[in-house]
Design an enzyme around this catalytic site. Structure first.
Site, PDB file in Angstrom:
ATOM      1  N   ARG A  99     -24.317  36.128  72.671  1.00 26.18           N
ATOM      2  CA  ARG A  99     -23.803  35.729  71.141  1.00 26.18           C
ATOM      3  C   ARG A  99     -23.169  34.389  71.561  1.00 26.18           C
ATOM      4  NH1 ARG A  99     -20.018  39.916  67.862  1.00 26.18           N
ATOM      5  NH2 ARG A  99     -18.211  39.572  69.822  1.00 26.18           N
ATOM      6  N   THR A 103     -21.537  31.114  66.327  1.00 25.39           N
ATOM      7  CA  THR A 103     -22.231  31.394  64.678  1.00 25.39           C
ATOM      8  C   THR A 103     -22.362  33.005  64.845  1.00 25.39           C
ATOM      9  OG1 THR A 103     -24.503  31.664  66.678  1.00 25.39           O
ATOM     10  CG2 THR A 103     -23.434  29.930  65.090  1.00 25.39           C
ATOM     11  N   ASP A 195     -13.762  42.929  75.472  1.00 25.25           N
ATOM     12  CA  ASP A 195     -14.820  42.279  75.952  1.00 25.25           C
ATOM     13  C   ASP A 195     -15.579  43.587  76.710  1.00 25.25           C
ATOM     14  OD1 ASP A 195     -16.338  38.752  75.437  1.00 25.25           O
ATOM     15  OD2 ASP A 195     -17.495  40.850  77.102  1.00 25.25           O
ATOM     16  N   ASP A 198     -16.196  41.102  80.196  1.00 26.21           N
ATOM     17  CA  ASP A 198     -15.354  40.496  81.238  1.00 26.21           C
ATOM     18  C   ASP A 198     -14.580  41.614  81.472  1.00 26.21           C
ATOM     19  OD1 ASP A 198     -16.506  38.030  80.229  1.00 26.21           O
ATOM     20  OD2 ASP A 198     -14.614  37.506  78.244  1.00 26.21           O
TER      21      ASP A 198
HETATM   22  C1  PRP Z   1     -21.312  41.493  74.550  1.00 24.26           C
HETATM   23  C2  PRP Z   1     -22.210  42.942  73.942  1.00 24.26           C
HETATM   24  C3  PRP Z   1     -23.544  42.750  73.031  1.00 24.26           C
HETATM   25  C4  PRP Z   1     -23.209  42.402  72.060  1.00 24.26           C
HETATM   26  C5  PRP Z   1     -22.407  42.750  70.898  1.00 24.26           C
HETATM   27  O1  PRP Z   1     -22.205  40.820  74.530  1.00 24.26           O
HETATM   28  O2  PRP Z   1     -22.195  43.326  75.267  1.00 24.26           O
HETATM   29  O3  PRP Z   1     -24.754  42.241  74.025  1.00 24.26           O
HETATM   30  O4  PRP Z   1     -21.939  41.712  72.731  1.00 24.26           O
HETATM   31  O5  PRP Z   1     -21.872  41.861  69.982  1.00 24.26           O
HETATM   32  P1  PRP Z   1     -23.101  42.096  68.610  1.00 24.26           P
HETATM   33  O6  PRP Z   1     -23.385  43.243  68.023  1.00 24.26           O
HETATM   34  O7  PRP Z   1     -22.371  41.313  67.310  1.00 24.26           O
HETATM   35  O8  PRP Z   1     -24.187  41.349  68.870  1.00 24.26           O
HETATM   36  P2  PRP Z   1     -21.868  39.011  74.884  1.00 24.26           P
HETATM   37  O9  PRP Z   1     -22.698  38.578  73.773  1.00 24.26           O
HETATM   38  O10 PRP Z   1     -20.941  39.231  75.256  1.00 24.26           O
HETATM   39  O11 PRP Z   1     -22.581  38.991  76.332  1.00 24.26           O
HETATM   40  P3  PRP Z   1     -22.786  39.247  77.504  1.00 24.26           P
HETATM   41  O12 PRP Z   1     -22.449  40.971  78.267  1.00 24.26           O
HETATM   42  O13 PRP Z   1     -22.986  38.495  78.609  1.00 24.26           O
HETATM   43  O14 PRP Z   1     -21.420  38.539  77.765  1.00 24.26           O
HETATM   44  N1  URA Z   2     -18.836  42.805  72.441  1.00 23.27           N
HETATM   45  C1  URA Z   2     -17.871  43.105  73.279  1.00 23.27           C
HETATM   46  O1  URA Z   2     -17.759  43.161  74.379  1.00 23.27           O
HETATM   47  N2  URA Z   2     -16.857  43.470  72.412  1.00 23.27           N
HETATM   48  C2  URA Z   2     -16.407  43.888  71.536  1.00 23.27           C
HETATM   49  O2  URA Z   2     -16.021  43.775  70.793  1.00 23.27           O
HETATM   50  C3  URA Z   2     -17.525  42.993  70.377  1.00 23.27           C
HETATM   51  C4  URA Z   2     -19.243  41.776  70.674  1.00 23.27           C
END
Ligand code: PRP
Ligand code: URA
Length: 204
Positions: A99, A103, A195, A198
């Protein structure tokens, strides 16, 4: 929503800010396995003959090769082993999305899925369904590649994400262990777990 005492217990441990990486990974893995049991409850089986120590009988086997698991990177990866423990012959594809910080729109960086005959069923995994942007984009990529039967398996969902998927992909069932209250102004699920990527990979 999948409602089970063991899931309730384990998702509460996931929420806990004191749960460290190793335990967090183990919990995501176990939850994925428990959820896979429910998500695959309508899987087709075929009969075949098996010999017991006493006689021949007819039994059943799941047509596991017709299933493809698709984790959304990164956090969806944490759910792969748990599902594969139940369905070791599944194929695995990968969709890379993150994400955008400002945005909240998904940014795609990887797409690789195995060749799939028409009858293939896809299970997309991502522990977090927040705005729904990432899951919706991943499902659109799959559909554009010819995928038909798709379901989404998450662990935490926000009402906003569920509504988005219903709007964009009404044909895709969503399985979740938790339906949480709302998103905060940064798009994080409340009360949520923070997160997921993370906490799984120690990039806090
Ligand atoms: C997180 C999570 C989803 C997304 C959900 O990933 O694992 O993929 O956010 O959010 P959304 O429903 O608003 O799209 P992130 O973007 O943090 O990526 P990452 O797992 O690579 O850290
Ligand atoms: N992605 C995450 O990892 N946690 C949240 O709460 C939302 C998006």
């Amino acid at each position: 929503m999948i409602d089970h005492p063991l899931l309730k217990h384990k998702v509460t441990l996931l929420r806990d800010v004191r749960t460290e990486k190793k335990e967090f990974q183990e919990l995501v893995d176990e939850i994925a396995m428990l959820m896979a049991y429910e998500v695959t409850a309508d899987l087709e089986t075929e009969e075949y003959e098996v010999e017991t120590p006493l006689e021949f009988t007819r039994g059943h086997r799941v047509r596991g090769r017709r299933l493809t698991l698709v984790p959304i990177l990164r956090a969806g990866l944490g759910m792969v082993d748990g599902v594969m423990r139940l369905l070791p012959t599944m194929r695995v594809g990968h969709i890379g999305l993150y994400r955008h910080h400002d945005t909240l729109e998904p940014v795609d960086y990887y797409f690789k899925i195995p060749p799939h005959p028409e009858e293939t069923r896809f299970i997309v995994t991502d522990p977090m369904l927040a705005t729904g942007g990432s899951a919706s984009a991943a499902i659109s990529f799959l559909k554009n590649s010819g995928a038909g039967a798709i379901c989404l398996m998450c662990i935490f969902a926000a009402p906003e994400g569920v509504a988005r998927l219903l709007e964009d992909h009404p044909d895709v069932p969503v399985f979740t262990a938790v339906l949480d209250r709302e998103l905060n102004e940064h798009g994080y699920i409340l009360p949520g777990l923070g997160d997921a990527g993370d906490r799984l990979y120690g990039t806090l």
